[in-house]
Structures are given as C-alpha cells and as structure tokens.
Design an enzyme around this catalytic site. Structure first.
Site, mmCIF file in Angstrom:
data_model
loop_
_atom_site.group_PDB
_atom_site.id
_atom_site.type_symbol
_atom_site.label_atom_id
_atom_site.label_comp_id
_atom_site.label_asym_id
_atom_site.label_seq_id
_atom_site.Cartn_x
_atom_site.Cartn_y
_atom_site.Cartn_z
ATOM 1 N N LYS A 78 0.865 -1.175 0.000
ATOM 2 C CA LYS A 78 0.000 0.000 0.000
ATOM 3 C C LYS A 78 0.902 1.226 0.000
ATOM 4 O O LYS A 78 1.758 1.385 0.863
ATOM 5 C CB LYS A 78 -0.901 0.020 1.231
ATOM 6 C CG LYS A 78 -1.712 1.308 1.391
ATOM 7 C CD LYS A 78 -2.451 1.273 2.705
ATOM 8 C CE LYS A 78 -3.130 2.603 2.982
ATOM 9 N NZ LYS A 78 -3.817 2.599 4.283
ATOM 10 N N ARG A 121 -11.199 -0.763 6.480
ATOM 11 C CA ARG A 121 -10.392 -1.774 7.159
ATOM 12 C C ARG A 121 -10.000 -1.319 8.558
ATOM 13 O O ARG A 121 -9.872 -2.124 9.473
ATOM 14 C CB ARG A 121 -9.181 -2.181 6.323
ATOM 15 C CG ARG A 121 -8.071 -1.145 6.099
ATOM 16 C CD ARG A 121 -7.100 -1.026 7.257
ATOM 17 N NE ARG A 121 -5.783 -0.597 6.843
ATOM 18 C CZ ARG A 121 -4.959 0.104 7.615
ATOM 19 N NH1 ARG A 121 -5.334 0.523 8.805
ATOM 20 N NH2 ARG A 121 -3.744 0.417 7.172
ATOM 21 N N ASN A 170 -15.076 15.604 20.715
ATOM 22 C CA ASN A 170 -14.112 15.891 19.663
ATOM 23 C C ASN A 170 -13.422 17.212 19.980
ATOM 24 O O ASN A 170 -14.053 18.140 20.499
ATOM 25 C CB ASN A 170 -14.817 15.995 18.303
ATOM 26 C CG ASN A 170 -13.836 16.049 17.147
ATOM 27 O OD1 ASN A 170 -13.007 15.148 16.991
ATOM 28 N ND2 ASN A 170 -13.907 17.096 16.345
ATOM 29 N N SER A 210 -5.879 12.371 15.369
ATOM 30 C CA SER A 210 -4.463 12.498 15.012
ATOM 31 C C SER A 210 -3.707 13.228 16.119
ATOM 32 O O SER A 210 -2.791 13.997 15.860
ATOM 33 C CB SER A 210 -4.309 13.240 13.678
ATOM 34 O OG SER A 210 -4.966 14.499 13.724
ATOM 35 N N GLY A 231 -6.001 5.774 16.314
ATOM 36 C CA GLY A 231 -5.419 6.912 15.628
ATOM 37 C C GLY A 231 -3.908 6.988 15.624
ATOM 38 O O GLY A 231 -3.322 7.692 14.804
ATOM 39 N N THR A 232 -3.252 6.282 16.552
ATOM 40 C CA THR A 232 -1.807 6.422 16.685
ATOM 41 C C THR A 232 -1.094 5.426 15.778
ATOM 42 O O THR A 232 -1.116 4.223 16.019
ATOM 43 C CB THR A 232 -1.375 6.208 18.153
ATOM 44 O OG1 THR A 232 -2.030 7.183 18.963
ATOM 45 C CG2 THR A 232 0.117 6.357 18.309
ATOM 46 N N ASP A 233 -0.446 5.973 14.722
ATOM 47 C CA ASP A 233 0.224 5.125 13.740
ATOM 48 C C ASP A 233 1.570 5.701 13.314
ATOM 49 O O ASP A 233 2.127 5.318 12.301
ATOM 50 C CB ASP A 233 -0.669 4.938 12.507
ATOM 51 C CG ASP A 233 -1.038 6.264 11.846
ATOM 52 O OD1 ASP A 233 -0.614 7.329 12.342
ATOM 53 O OD2 ASP A 233 -1.752 6.237 10.834
ATOM 54 N N LYS A 237 2.748 10.357 17.955
ATOM 55 C CA LYS A 237 1.305 10.449 18.138
ATOM 56 C C LYS A 237 0.905 9.789 19.462
ATOM 57 O O LYS A 237 1.554 8.860 19.942
ATOM 58 C CB LYS A 237 0.563 9.771 16.982
ATOM 59 C CG LYS A 237 0.415 10.624 15.737
ATOM 60 C CD LYS A 237 -0.531 9.947 14.757
ATOM 61 C CE LYS A 237 -0.813 10.804 13.545
ATOM 62 N NZ LYS A 237 -1.788 10.161 12.640
#
Length: 332
Positions: A78, A121, A170, A210, A231-233, A237
């Site tokens: 990817k 996914r 949020n 993010s 969210g943490t990638d 983060k």
C-alpha cells in the site's frame, strides 16, 4: 471487464474507488481483517518494515506498508499517506493505492483504490477487537474523534453489541453533528459530552484522532471498559494516558509496530509496560489466548494499522470486482 488477447502480455485489473465502495461492505472487511489477524498470529502472514516519512512538502507524510499473507495468498504494497491540507480541496486527507502481485510469479496483478478501503479496514479492526474483547453486556459506546474515519468506526462498532446510546467528544465540536447524523439514521440516542463524562458512561471507547497528547486519562475510565485506540500510527502520536495501558490488558494487531509507532510506544518507553505484556489479537481469534478474563478487566486494543489489513481487503475487492465484471483491465 475487458479480456486481453492470448499472448498479449500480463493482464492487470484496476479497481476504482467507486467500485470498492460498491462491493466491499462492513461484513467483507470484517471477515478479511479477522482472517488476516488470525493468520499473523499463526505465523502464516508477515508484515514487512514500514517506510513512513515527511516529504517536506504540503506537510504531508508518505510511505509504504507491505507484506505477504500465505494463507490468503496476498502479496503487495500500500503506497500513500496523509495530506492535512486536502480537506480544503474537498479531498480526503488520507490518499493511497494498493498494488497486488501474483505470489507465484511476482507479476503485477491488480491496482486497487485505497482511500475507502483504508477507512473500512480501520473500522473493521476496531470492530474485530470489540467482537472479541468487549463485555457482552456493553450498552454505551464512546467516540473520541469526529473526523472522516469516525463514521466508519461508529457504524462498524454499533453492529458488534446491542448499544443503547452513543456519547462523543471531539477537539473541534463543530464536527460532532456527523456522528449525531449516523445515530439519528440508526435510531440510537446520541449525546455530546466532556471527556470525563464519556469515560464515566462508556463501556466501549473508540479513539480515532491524530492527537499528539493524551485525550483520555486513566482515572476517567471505569472497570470493564474496552478501548480501541485507532489513531496512533506514527512516532510521537498519542491518544491516551500511558498509565491507562499499565492498568489494562493490552492487545494489538502487531506487537513490533505497536511498540515502535502505536499507542504502546509511550507506555513502553516510560517503562510502564514491556513488549511481552502486549498480545496479538489474532491469538484471541485463534483461541490460544483467553482474551477478556472477567467483567472488571479493562482491555485495550492498539490498532496501529498494518499493511496486511490493506492487502486483505484489497484482495477481496479485486476478487469481487473480477467476479462481477466491474474491474477494468490493462495489459503490460
């Protein structure tokens, strides 16, 4: 689908974003992700090292995630990343394409749009964690984050338990109506709350932001909660208090990535947990780990997002598109 003439070369199927949205729904994504997590835990599928870099233009992050799933016979990469300015251009911030190869020959096999599949996914991964780790009697779903991927997360999560209410927070409250609209459509009560109120009410919490700082603190979370940190990638983060991981049983898609760039990076770096404290969720799926031990245990899924997830859903999309005659074919 156009069929190339015999001997004309290598046929490559192209599956557009529109076709992916037409043929890959939440059930297909859930099955693909659950199967690949199980294959990873058995040693039948492997992620290759991730390349992810700031390109020095448009504040963008760009990289590659790749791997090989021997069980599903999916080989590929990817390619894509995150362009924060895209929202002003009426584009999604995440842009990617999945490139699939024939594991038997190495020939290029398919080019599959990756934007929608990335969202579906990611939502499937948190849904798999809820299915296998959340309490069966969970009634309140908490959402931290209301960006593009949040509605995918919300819809997938609501199918996993008989939730009676959704509470949400949020950093930019003006985006919360997109979650409220989904709840109205599905006839589930919705309430915008503070972070502390969310922790006090929710039995299951999904974080999909993010952020680079904790948005949930340990003392706000009640016993028995399941948390899916999605969210943490990337290094740096962070969405939750590292002490929360120390108080929880921690599961992940891939341990090495969790420690390197997932939510667990901060708890491990500070010595609150060790790499050995983190369990691949595939072990729970395969029945080699019990998963949740009782209704008081806090469970946490560190969903870092592995390349094999993308390959799994892209392979499903390519196969379905070919079967339905919805892919295009070029010949090299």
């Amino acid at each position: 689908m156009t069929t190339p003439a015999s001997g004309a070369g290598n046929p490559i199927s192209i599956v557009s974003e529109a076709v992916c949205q037409q043929i890959v729904g939440r059930p297909e994504a859930f099955k693909a992700v659950e199967n690949v997590f199980a294959a990873m835990a058995r040693g039948d599928a492997y992620n290759f090292p991730v390349v992810r870099e700031a390109i020095g233009h448009a504040d963008a992050l760009y990289g590659f995630k790749s791997g090989f799933d021997r069980a599903g016979m999916a080989l590929g990469v990817k390619s894509g990343g995150y362009w924060p300015g895209n929202v002003q251009k009426d584009l999604t911030n995440h842009q990617s394409t999945v490139i699939l190869f024939d594991p038997d020959t190495g020939q290029l096999k398919s080019l599959v749009g990756g934007n929608y599949l990335t969202a579906v996914r990611t939502a499937a991964a948190s849904a798999v964690s809820i299915a296998h780790l959340a309490r069966k009697d969970a009634k309140v779903l908490g959402m931290i984050g209301a960006g593009h991927q949040s509605t995918f997360q919300l819809r997938a999560a609501l199918e996993q338990r008989d939730f009676e209410k959704v509470v949400a927070w949020n950093p930019h409250p003006e985006h919360l109506p997109r979650l409220a609209a989904v709840c109205e459509e599905l006839r589930v009560p919705f309430e915008a709350v503070t972070q502390q109120e969310l922790g006090a009410q929710a039995d299951v919490i999904i974080t999909i932001t993010s952020a680079f700082e904790p948005l949930l603190l340990k003392e706000w979370i009640k016993p028995g909660t399941h948390i899916a940190c999605m969210g943490t990638d990337t290094k740096g983060k962070q969405e939750v208090d590292p002490a929360l991981l120390a108080a929880a049983s921690v599961f992940t898609d891939e341990v090495a990535q969790s420690v390197l760039l997932g939510e667990a990076q901060h708890a491990v770096a500070s010595g609150l947990i060790a790499e050995s404290d983190i369990t691949p969720i595939g072990e729970v799926i395969n029945g080699t780990h019990v998963g949740r031990r009782d209704d008081q245990e806090i469970t946490l899924f560190d969903g870092t997002g592995v390349g094999l997830q993308d390959l799994a859903v892209a392979s499903a999309a390519a196969e379905l598109a070919d079967q339905k005659g919805l892919s295009q074919t070029i010949v090299l």
